[in-house]
Design an enzyme around this catalytic site. Structure first.
Site, PDB file in Angstrom:
ATOM      1  N   TYR A   1      11.744  40.724 -22.015  1.00 11.22           N
ATOM      2  CA  TYR A   1      10.632  41.176 -21.188  1.00 11.22           C
ATOM      3  C   TYR A   1      10.566  40.342 -19.914  1.00 11.22           C
ATOM      4  CZ  TYR A   1       8.623  43.849 -25.080  1.00 11.22           C
ATOM      5  OH  TYR A   1       8.415  44.753 -26.087  1.00 11.22           O
TER       6      TYR A   1
ATOM      7  N   TYR B   1      15.114  42.606 -30.086  1.00 11.35           N
ATOM      8  CA  TYR B   1      14.997  41.169 -29.793  1.00 11.35           C
ATOM      9  C   TYR B   1      14.491  40.423 -31.026  1.00 11.35           C
ATOM     10  CZ  TYR B   1      10.094  42.487 -28.954  1.00 11.35           C
ATOM     11  OH  TYR B   1       8.822  42.991 -29.070  1.00 11.35           O
TER      12      TYR B   1
ATOM     13  N   ARG C   1      12.932  42.809 -33.886  1.00 10.27           N
ATOM     14  CA  ARG C   1      12.185  44.029 -33.610  1.00 10.27           C
ATOM     15  C   ARG C   1      13.143  45.145 -33.244  1.00 10.27           C
ATOM     16  NH1 ARG C   1       7.442  45.327 -32.251  1.00 10.27           N
ATOM     17  NH2 ARG C   1       8.021  46.864 -33.799  1.00 10.27           N
TER      18      ARG C   1
ATOM     19  N   HIS D   1      12.077  49.464 -28.767  1.00  6.96           N
ATOM     20  CA  HIS D   1      10.845  50.251 -28.698  1.00  6.96           C
ATOM     21  C   HIS D   1      10.272  50.219 -27.294  1.00  6.96           C
ATOM     22  CE1 HIS D   1       9.535  46.112 -29.580  1.00  6.96           C
ATOM     23  NE2 HIS D   1       8.463  46.405 -28.870  1.00  6.96           N
TER      24      HIS D   1
ATOM     25  N   HIS E   1       6.415  50.415 -25.477  1.00  7.12           N
ATOM     26  CA  HIS E   1       4.964  50.402 -25.659  1.00  7.12           C
ATOM     27  C   HIS E   1       4.345  51.490 -24.787  1.00  7.12           C
ATOM     28  CE1 HIS E   1       4.967  46.376 -27.629  1.00  7.12           C
ATOM     29  NE2 HIS E   1       6.025  46.187 -26.856  1.00  7.12           N
TER      30      HIS E   1
END
Length: 245
Positions: free
Chosen positions: A111, A150, A160, A163, A165
């Site tokens: 991120y 990640y 995870r 995906h 959000h």
């Protein structure tokens, strides 16, 4: 002059059987975050039955194009994809003019955030944020890069699934939804502690976007289809006739 039409009906109560319990020890941060007392049930107020209004003048021309909206000196690295679908209510009606916001990791699973310390590199041409408005039929779409998985510190070697959000505003605050969209065929979905907090297998399936080759662009971009369902209104009586659905 007072309005002569029917008052809008209240929204359906949430189905708690589909929602993950607040306290789920396999998702370790829920242990401290979860409420210790029973949830209260309150009537829906006027402020919950109404909500924010958006229009296309508030969005920029590249807001729904995460491939281009942060690019500095080239395109971001990764698989180019389109995410599209409809925003619907529980009665199957399209929800028009609702704001859909998206944020995600880059293709390496990183991120653009100062607290993300994963060793994957920052992509200088990818911001990871976008937004769009649904059209008159509830349809929305945006272009982006497929995010990477990640690691995270839930237990040893936790990862995870890839995906995106999503934050969705309906016509009222009772419809506000924040969720995650996963990708068909990802083996990490079945072993993710966050996904496993959801008790309903069908609800998990609704979080997984299938590959949509019919809307993919040859030699360019693959597509994934993801419909988003917000709370629907109950019927109301107006001059002895059902209205509101």
């Amino acid at each position: 002059m007072l309005p002569t039409g029917p008052k809008p009906g209240e929204y359906y109560q949430r189905d708690r059987d589909m929602q993950p319990p607040a306290y789920t020890p396999i998702y370790k941060t829920s242990v401290l975050r979860s409420p210790k007392n029973a949830l209260l049930s309150i009537d829906q107020s006027l402020s919950e039955l109404t909500g924010p209004m958006f229009n296309h003048n508030e969005l920029g021309p590249l807001d729904n194009d995460m491939i281009s909206n942060y690019a500095q000196d080239g395109e971001p690295i990764g698989q180019r994809i389109i995410v599209h679908g409809r925003v619907l209510d529980e009665n199957g009606n399209g929800v028009p003019n609702t704001l859909v916001e998206a944020w995600q990791a880059n293709a390496g699973g990183r991120y653009r955030h100062k607290k993300d310390v994963y060793l994957a590199p920052i992509d200088p041409n990818f911001g990871g944020c976008g937004r769009c408005l649904s059209d008159d039929n509830g349809y929305y779409f945006f272009r982006t890069i497929k995010p990477g998985p990640y690691p995270w510190r839930n237990y040893v070697n936790s990862w995870r699934p890839a995906h995106i959000h999503l934050s969705v505003f309906g016509p009222s605050f009772s419809q506000r939804l924040i969720t995650q969209m996963y990708f068909e065929g990802d083996p990490l979905i079945d072993i993710c502690p966050i996904v496993k907090t959801i008790p309903d297998a069908e609800a998990i399936k609704r979080l997984i976007a299938p590959l949509d080759m019919n809307n993919s662009i040859p030699m360019d971009t693959r597509a994934y289809k993801f419909d988003i369902v917000l709370r629907g209104r109950r019927s109301t009586l107006f001059e002895n006739r059902l209205e509101g659905n």
